[in-house]
Design a protein around this motif. Structure first.
Motif, PDB file in Angstrom:
ATOM      1  N   ALA A 151      -0.069  15.554  -7.456  1.00 35.95           N
ATOM      2  CA  ALA A 151      -0.367  14.846  -8.703  1.00 35.95           C
ATOM      3  C   ALA A 151       0.777  13.919  -9.091  1.00 35.95           C
ATOM      4  O   ALA A 151       0.549  12.765  -9.469  1.00 35.95           O
ATOM      5  N   GLU A 152       2.003  14.406  -8.992  1.00 34.76           N
ATOM      6  CA  GLU A 152       3.168  13.570  -9.331  1.00 34.76           C
ATOM      7  C   GLU A 152       3.206  12.320  -8.465  1.00 34.76           C
ATOM      8  O   GLU A 152       3.407  11.206  -8.965  1.00 34.76           O
ATOM      9  N   GLN A 153       3.025  12.498  -7.160  1.00 36.35           N
ATOM     10  CA  GLN A 153       3.084  11.360  -6.240  1.00 36.35           C
ATOM     11  C   GLN A 153       1.933  10.385  -6.485  1.00 36.35           C
ATOM     12  O   GLN A 153       2.144   9.169  -6.531  1.00 36.35           O
ATOM     13  N   ALA A 154       0.712  10.916  -6.644  1.00 32.27           N
ATOM     14  CA  ALA A 154      -0.443  10.042  -6.828  1.00 32.27           C
ATOM     15  C   ALA A 154      -0.370   9.285  -8.152  1.00 32.27           C
ATOM     16  O   ALA A 154      -0.587   8.064  -8.191  1.00 32.27           O
ATOM     17  N   LEU A 155      -0.055   9.982  -9.238  1.00 37.83           N
ATOM     18  CA  LEU A 155       0.041   9.308 -10.537  1.00 37.83           C
ATOM     19  C   LEU A 155       1.185   8.298 -10.547  1.00 37.83           C
ATOM     20  O   LEU A 155       1.045   7.203 -11.102  1.00 37.83           O
ATOM     21  N   GLY A 156       2.295   8.653  -9.927  1.00 39.67           N
ATOM     22  CA  GLY A 156       3.416   7.714  -9.830  1.00 39.67           C
ATOM     23  C   GLY A 156       3.052   6.477  -9.028  1.00 39.67           C
ATOM     24  O   GLY A 156       3.403   5.352  -9.403  1.00 39.67           O
ATOM     25  N   ALA A 157       2.321   6.671  -7.930  1.00 37.78           N
ATOM     26  CA  ALA A 157       1.914   5.540  -7.095  1.00 37.78           C
ATOM     27  C   ALA A 157       0.929   4.632  -7.831  1.00 37.78           C
ATOM     28  O   ALA A 157       1.038   3.399  -7.772  1.00 37.78           O
ATOM     29  N   ILE A 158      -0.027   5.241  -8.540  1.00 37.44           N
ATOM     30  CA  ILE A 158      -0.975   4.437  -9.320  1.00 37.44           C
ATOM     31  C   ILE A 158      -0.225   3.649 -10.390  1.00 37.44           C
ATOM     32  O   ILE A 158      -0.478   2.463 -10.595  1.00 37.44           O
ATOM     33  N   ALA A 159       0.720   4.302 -11.060  1.00 35.82           N
ATOM     34  CA  ALA A 159       1.511   3.622 -12.100  1.00 35.82           C
ATOM     35  C   ALA A 159       2.311   2.475 -11.506  1.00 35.82           C
ATOM     36  O   ALA A 159       2.341   1.378 -12.076  1.00 35.82           O
ATOM     37  N   ASP A 160       2.964   2.703 -10.365  1.00 35.26           N
ATOM     38  CA  ASP A 160       3.755   1.642  -9.719  1.00 35.26           C
ATOM     39  C   ASP A 160       2.883   0.452  -9.356  1.00 35.26           C
ATOM     40  O   ASP A 160       3.237  -0.703  -9.637  1.00 35.26           O
ATOM     41  N   LEU A 161       1.739   0.721  -8.729  1.00 33.14           N
ATOM     42  CA  LEU A 161       0.830  -0.378  -8.363  1.00 33.14           C
ATOM     43  C   LEU A 161       0.305  -1.081  -9.604  1.00 33.14           C
ATOM     44  O   LEU A 161       0.228  -2.313  -9.636  1.00 33.14           O
ATOM     45  N   ALA A 162      -0.051  -0.320 -10.622  1.00 31.04           N
ATOM     46  CA  ALA A 162      -0.582  -0.925 -11.856  1.00 31.04           C
ATOM     47  C   ALA A 162       0.445  -1.828 -12.512  1.00 31.04           C
ATOM     48  O   ALA A 162       0.109  -2.909 -12.997  1.00 31.04           O
ATOM     49  N   ARG A 163       1.687  -1.390 -12.544  1.00 31.76           N
ATOM     50  CA  ARG A 163       2.741  -2.222 -13.159  1.00 31.76           C
ATOM     51  C   ARG A 163       2.999  -3.477 -12.331  1.00 31.76           C
ATOM     52  O   ARG A 163       3.201  -4.553 -12.886  1.00 31.76           O
ATOM     53  N   ALA A 217       0.850  -1.195   0.000  1.00 34.89           N
ATOM     54  CA  ALA A 217       0.000   0.000   0.000  1.00 34.89           C
ATOM     55  C   ALA A 217       0.885   1.244   0.000  1.00 34.89           C
ATOM     56  O   ALA A 217       1.980   1.239   0.562  1.00 34.89           O
ATOM     57  N   ILE A 218       0.402   2.288  -0.627  1.00 35.08           N
ATOM     58  CA  ILE A 218       1.140   3.544  -0.714  1.00 35.08           C
ATOM     59  C   ILE A 218       0.273   4.639  -0.110  1.00 35.08           C
ATOM     60  O   ILE A 218      -0.865   4.840  -0.534  1.00 35.08           O
ATOM     61  N   GLU A 219       0.805   5.327   0.888  1.00 36.59           N
ATOM     62  CA  GLU A 219       0.058   6.378   1.575  1.00 36.59           C
ATOM     63  C   GLU A 219       0.584   7.749   1.169  1.00 36.59           C
ATOM     64  O   GLU A 219       1.793   7.979   1.167  1.00 36.59           O
ATOM     65  N   LEU A 220      -0.342   8.648   0.829  1.00 37.07           N
ATOM     66  CA  LEU A 220       0.011   9.990   0.361  1.00 37.07           C
ATOM     67  C   LEU A 220      -0.858  11.031   1.051  1.00 37.07           C
ATOM     68  O   LEU A 220      -2.003  10.766   1.389  1.00 37.07           O
ATOM     69  N   ASP A 221      -0.309  12.236   1.180  1.00 38.34           N
ATOM     70  CA  ASP A 221      -1.112  13.371   1.607  1.00 38.34           C
ATOM     71  C   ASP A 221      -1.853  13.844   0.367  1.00 38.34           C
ATOM     72  O   ASP A 221      -1.240  14.203  -0.636  1.00 38.34           O
ATOM     73  N   PHE A 222      -3.179  13.850   0.407  1.00 40.17           N
ATOM     74  CA  PHE A 222      -3.981  14.242  -0.749  1.00 40.17           C
ATOM     75  C   PHE A 222      -4.569  15.633  -0.553  1.00 40.17           C
ATOM     76  O   PHE A 222      -5.463  16.051  -1.278  1.00 40.17           O
ATOM     77  N   ASP A 223      -4.045  16.343   0.459  1.00 36.78           N
ATOM     78  CA  ASP A 223      -4.465  17.709   0.758  1.00 36.78           C
ATOM     79  C   ASP A 223      -5.990  17.733   0.843  1.00 36.78           C
ATOM     80  O   ASP A 223      -6.582  16.872   1.480  1.00 36.78           O
ATOM     81  N   GLU A 224      -6.621  18.705   0.224  1.00 37.11           N
ATOM     82  CA  GLU A 224      -8.082  18.811   0.254  1.00 37.11           C
ATOM     83  C   GLU A 224      -8.709  18.384  -1.070  1.00 37.11           C
ATOM     84  O   GLU A 224      -9.857  18.710  -1.365  1.00 37.11           O
ATOM     85  N   LEU A 225      -7.970  17.639  -1.870  1.00 34.96           N
ATOM     86  CA  LEU A 225      -8.446  17.236  -3.189  1.00 34.96           C
ATOM     87  C   LEU A 225      -9.532  16.174  -3.088  1.00 34.96           C
ATOM     88  O   LEU A 225      -9.543  15.355  -2.176  1.00 34.96           O
ATOM     89  N   ASP A 226     -10.410  16.170  -4.060  1.00 35.56           N
ATOM     90  CA  ASP A 226     -11.497  15.208  -4.145  1.00 35.56           C
ATOM     91  C   ASP A 226     -11.214  14.282  -5.333  1.00 35.56           C
ATOM     92  O   ASP A 226     -11.120  14.750  -6.475  1.00 35.56           O
ATOM     93  N   PRO A 227     -11.088  12.972  -5.079  1.00 37.70           N
ATOM     94  CA  PRO A 227     -10.812  12.048  -6.187  1.00 37.70           C
ATOM     95  C   PRO A 227     -11.840  12.124  -7.311  1.00 37.70           C
ATOM     96  O   PRO A 227     -11.506  11.913  -8.465  1.00 37.70           O
ATOM     97  N   GLU A 228     -13.096  12.447  -6.973  1.00 41.01           N
ATOM     98  CA  GLU A 228     -14.127  12.533  -8.004  1.00 41.01           C
ATOM     99  C   GLU A 228     -13.875  13.683  -8.970  1.00 41.01           C
ATOM    100  O   GLU A 228     -14.395  13.689 -10.079  1.00 41.01           O
ATOM    101  N   ASP A 229     -13.080  14.647  -8.553  1.00 46.24           N
ATOM    102  CA  ASP A 229     -12.730  15.764  -9.428  1.00 46.24           C
ATOM    103  C   ASP A 229     -11.401  15.531 -10.148  1.00 46.24           C
ATOM    104  O   ASP A 229     -11.299  15.739 -11.349  1.00 46.24           O
TER     105      ASP A 229
END
Length: 146
Positions: A120-132, A29-41
């Motif tokens: 964005a860099e951290q979240a997209l990188g984490a999704i890419a790492d998990l996906a691979r 699992a990869i944990e990130l600070d997502f600030d106040e962002l909403d994944p639906e947006d």
């Protein structure tokens, strides 16, 4: 709204993912600070930029589907849209950089000051790492926002 913690993880099915609302997803699992962002947006916005399409073209397919919700704490578990997972998994680092830049520029135009490039860099990188890592396992990528 308070700062959110986004935990990205892989699970074999929705039932297993839903349990992670109250359980530690464990190794990988990869944990990130997502600030106040909403994944639906942000997830549809990132997918639109990655695919080079407008938001209307990707809105439904790129919207995260809620799997579990704790109404008391507001914590949610959602499935990261497969279109985004596949797109990020197949993207090159320069393509991901372009998504981040495009997202930040779009936020500046809209005067939305929540767009932090590092998130964005951290979240997209984490999704890419998990996906691979999970590409051949049949497991899907989920997120827990708490």
């Amino acid at each position: 709204m308070d700062s959110n913690t986004l935990t990205l993880f892989a699970a074999p099915d929705e039932r297993t993912a839903a349990v992670m609302l109250a359980t530690d997803p464990g190794a990988g699992a990869i944990e990130l600070d997502f600030d106040e962002l909403d994944p639906e947006d942000v997830l549809p916005a990132w997918e639109a930029l990655l695919a080079g399409r407008n938001m209307e073209a990707v809105a439904e397919a790129a919207r995260p589907r809620i799997i579990a919700l704790d109404e008391v704490s507001g914590a949610t578990v959602f499935e990261v849209p497969q279109v985004l997972v596949e797109g990020v998994r197949n993207a090159t680092p320069p393509e991901i950089d372009q998504v981040v830049v495009g997202w930040v520029l779009g936020c500046a135009e809209a005067e939305d000051f929540l767009c932090v490039p590092e998130i964005a860099e951290q979240a997209l990188g984490a999704i890419a790492d998990l996906a691979r890592t999970e590409a051949t396992s049949g497991r899907r990528i989920y997120g827990r926002l708490s």
